[in-house]
Design an enzyme around this catalytic site. Structure first.
Site, PDB file in Angstrom:
ATOM      1  N   HIS A 116     -13.107   8.754 -18.795  1.00  0.00           N
ATOM      2  CA  HIS A 116     -14.016   7.450 -19.053  1.00  0.00           C
ATOM      3  C   HIS A 116     -13.448   6.091 -18.676  1.00  0.00           C
ATOM      4  CE1 HIS A 116     -12.491   6.811 -22.871  1.00  0.00           C
ATOM      5  NE2 HIS A 116     -12.836   8.027 -23.388  1.00  0.00           N
ATOM      6  N   CYS A 141     -13.131  15.215 -40.137  1.00  0.00           N
ATOM      7  CA  CYS A 141     -12.243  14.215 -39.872  1.00  0.00           C
ATOM      8  C   CYS A 141     -13.183  12.812 -39.575  1.00  0.00           C
ATOM      9  CB  CYS A 141     -11.806  14.661 -38.369  1.00  0.00           C
ATOM     10  SG  CYS A 141     -10.873  13.454 -37.397  1.00  0.00           S
ATOM     11  N   LYS A 189     -17.372  11.267 -25.904  1.00  0.00           N
ATOM     12  CA  LYS A 189     -18.182  12.415 -25.189  1.00  0.00           C
ATOM     13  C   LYS A 189     -19.372  13.150 -25.971  1.00  0.00           C
ATOM     14  CE  LYS A 189     -16.052  16.108 -24.127  1.00  0.00           C
ATOM     15  NZ  LYS A 189     -15.053  16.903 -23.307  1.00  0.00           N
ATOM     16  N   HIS A 225     -13.295  12.316 -35.680  1.00  0.00           N
ATOM     17  CA  HIS A 225     -14.252  13.007 -34.992  1.00  0.00           C
ATOM     18  C   HIS A 225     -15.513  13.326 -35.791  1.00  0.00           C
ATOM     19  CE1 HIS A 225     -10.527  13.880 -32.513  1.00  0.00           C
ATOM     20  NE2 HIS A 225     -11.266  13.908 -31.772  1.00  0.00           N
ATOM     21  N   CYS A 260      -7.509  19.090 -37.868  1.00  0.00           N
ATOM     22  CA  CYS A 260      -8.369  18.621 -36.837  1.00  0.00           C
ATOM     23  C   CYS A 260      -8.131  19.305 -35.482  1.00  0.00           C
ATOM     24  CB  CYS A 260      -8.636  17.127 -36.817  1.00  0.00           C
ATOM     25  SG  CYS A 260      -9.725  16.834 -35.523  1.00  0.00           S
ATOM     26  N   CYS A 317      -7.995  16.424 -32.942  1.00  0.00           N
ATOM     27  CA  CYS A 317      -6.935  15.517 -32.939  1.00  0.00           C
ATOM     28  C   CYS A 317      -5.549  16.281 -32.850  1.00  0.00           C
ATOM     29  CB  CYS A 317      -6.998  14.788 -34.200  1.00  0.00           C
ATOM     30  SG  CYS A 317      -8.130  13.598 -34.640  1.00  0.00           S
ATOM     31  N   HIS A 341      -9.937   5.685 -20.400  1.00  0.00           N
ATOM     32  CA  HIS A 341      -8.722   6.216 -19.919  1.00  0.00           C
ATOM     33  C   HIS A 341      -8.307   5.052 -18.645  1.00  0.00           C
ATOM     34  CE1 HIS A 341     -10.709   9.904 -21.516  1.00  0.00           C
ATOM     35  NE2 HIS A 341      -9.722   9.843 -22.001  1.00  0.00           N
ATOM     36  N   LYS A 365     -16.955   3.169 -30.529  1.00  0.00           N
ATOM     37  CA  LYS A 365     -15.998   3.676 -29.563  1.00  0.00           C
ATOM     38  C   LYS A 365     -16.633   4.850 -28.652  1.00  0.00           C
ATOM     39  CE  LYS A 365     -11.391   5.810 -29.727  1.00  0.00           C
ATOM     40  NZ  LYS A 365     -11.560   7.112 -29.108  1.00  0.00           N
TER      41      LYS A 365
END
Length: 522
Positions: free
Chosen positions: A21, A155, A308, A158, A130, A133, A24, A305
């Site tokens: 995305h 987490c 996905k 997440h 996790c 992670c 990145h 943030k």
């Protein structure tokens, strides 16, 4: 600044299961721009990127898709991650995959060296893990679940339930390096940047370090521990070592000596691994720590943030298909203070594209070359004696080049672009003030017209060189239209501000709009 020194810079290696995305892409183009800058400045530059392909998360994704883990990562890398580099014009020197034999064998040598030196021991471990992670979570990142996860520990990153794992693992004596790490941060205050990231790391280490589990025995998708093949090396240890294995650690001492140590650019969410665990591992191995760690902020969409799972991830091609790769690179590197969080919106991208690229830089280039074609038959004229107005442009170019180099050296591409853009603004104002179209009406003003258009063309020459690391496509086109000798990427970047490098008598070409107007449809 002198040229010729070593400049080795890395992106983090990305999880290929997370489709690329714009976050990145942001990291990749930032590192690529810094690498291009240093490469063009004459430094011995090496840029590394790659993919992190082991671990439980990858194994589960492959199983869910009915293929082997290797088949799964091969598909993802070929279909998503290699194309990302092409889409964004990233000129990396190497791409490492943690499933490559060169990496796996060198990782084993590194871990074996730590074991032989007494920094690794066997023990039992029970903690909340996790999978997203790939990390045993510290208390600060464990929260109580809500909604469907009420009553569970989740987490904080997440928002998914954590798994309680109890394993016999091997541990790295991270706790022994607390004082050495604190001394590193004290003696090298720029080791972690920006200051907010450095303060976070120092606070974390001061609160006390625990030994790190560096192996897993519950699954087999990873690099085998060399002295105990019933274990695989913890994916983060495996991943961090890519920075050393890619430049020859364990096999090519000459290459390793030439390249190492590196600068690492990472997202702030993985700062602790890079600024605490990684230098401690290097200390234990008797190797130099990195030259520095720079943690950039997050790209926010709708105030959050990108994720996905929340469908907020935006593919880079959604932008480049409309605006082009140069606009992508320019926007993200100029609109966000590097090191801080930044919000993305289509409206802001479109507005800056029109105002700064199409109307500012692009129009400046088009009308300057068009006027040389119209008034001097396409030949760059010989300037006359400069006036104060002309000298002001020369000073702006020199100052901008110096300031941009200092900003790039400080890992602030946003400040570098801001400095370079003073040339765009100065030249646009200069043309408006001198009105070459009016000068052209009277032959008595011929010398003044020559000076004005030479000044504008020479300013464009400097802009093409200085902006080449940021916008490689449009600057290459501009360079060709100026008729300047050689390739723009071959021009010594730290000499870009020296006035008078475009020879009078050079024949210019034609120039279509560098940044065509687009309709915002997103």
């Amino acid at each position: 600044m002198t040229s010729g020194g070593s400049f080795y810079i890395t992106t983090p290696i990305y999880y290929p299961s997370d489709l690329p995305h714009i976050g990145h892409g942001y990291t990749s183009v930032a590192v690529d721009t810094l690498a291009r800058w240093h490469r063009q400045a004459g430094d011995d530059t090496w840029m590394l990127t790659g993919t992190d392909e082991h671990g439980q998360k990858m194994l589960r994704a492959a199983t869910a898709n009915g293929v082997t883990p290797q088949e799964w990562v091969d598909k993802l890398v070929e279909e998503s991650w290699f194309p990302l580099l092409k889409t964004l014009d990233v000129a990396n020197d190497d791409f490492i995959r943690t499933t490559q034999p060169r990496h796996e064998e060198r990782v084993k040598k590194f871990v074996q060296a730590l074991y032989d030196s007494g920094y690794i021991y066997a023990g039992e471990y029970e903690a909340l893990y996790c999978v997203g992670c790939e990390e045993f979570k510290p208390e600060a990142e464990i929260v109580d679940g809500t909604g469907p996860f009420e009553g569970l520990k989740v987490c904080a990153i997440h928002s998914k339930p954590l798994e309680l794992l109890q394993e016999k693992n091997y541990f790295f004596k991270l706790s022994e390096f607390q004082d050495r790490l604190l001394e590193l941060y004290r003696s090298q205050p720029d080791f972690v940047r920006p200051d907010s990231a450095r303060n976070e790391v120092v606070s974390f280490v001061r609160s006390g370090l625990k030994d790190l589990s560096i192996s897993r025995s519950a699954f087999d998708w990873g690099i085998r521990v060399p002295w105990d093949e019933s274990h695989v090396i913890y994916v983060w240890v495996d991943a961090l070592l890519n920075y050393a294995t890619a430049v020859g650690y364990g096999d090519d001492p000459a290459e390793f000596e030439r390249r190492w140590p590196a600068y690492h650019v990472v997202g702030k969410d993985i700062l602790r691994f890079h600024a605490v665990i990684w230098p401690a591992m290097l200390m234990a191995a008797g190797l130099e720590v990195p030259k520095g760690i720079f943690a950039h902020g997050w790209l926010l969409v709708g105030g959050e943030k990108m994720s996905k799972s929340k469908l907020t991830g935006i593919a880079p091609t959604e932008i480049t298909d409309v605006f082009g790769s140069d606009a992508y690179r320019f926007y993200f590197l100029s609109a966000i203070a590097f090191g801080q969080d930044g919000s993305f919106s289509w409206e802001d991208l479109s507005a800056r594209y029109q105002a700064e690229l199409a109307n500012g830089f692009g129009n400046l280039a088009s009308r300057t070359i068009a006027m040389i074609g119209r008034y001097f038959d396409g030949v760059v004229p010989t300037p006359g004696e400069p006036t104060e107005l002309d000298l002001r442009v020369q000073r702006t170019v020199a100052d901008a080049a110096t300031a941009a180099d200092a900003a790039m050296t400080a890992f602030r591409p946003d400040e570098a672009i801001s400095a370079i853009w003073t040339i765009v603004d100065e030249l646009n104002g200069y043309i408006t003030e001198n009105e070459p179209w009016a000068l052209a009406k009277d032959d008595a003003n011929r010398e003044r017209l020559s000076t004005v258009l030479y000044t504008a063309a020479e300013g464009l020459r400097a802009l093409a060189v200085l902006l080449s690391p940021v916008m490689p496509q449009s600057t290459a086109i501009l360079w060709g239209a100026l008729g300047a000798p050689g390739e723009v990427t071959a021009q010594p970047l730290r000499e870009a501000g020296t006035w008078g490098q475009l020879p009078a008598g050079t024949r210019v070409g034609t120039l279509a709009p560098l940044f065509p107007r687009v309709e915002q449809s997103a």
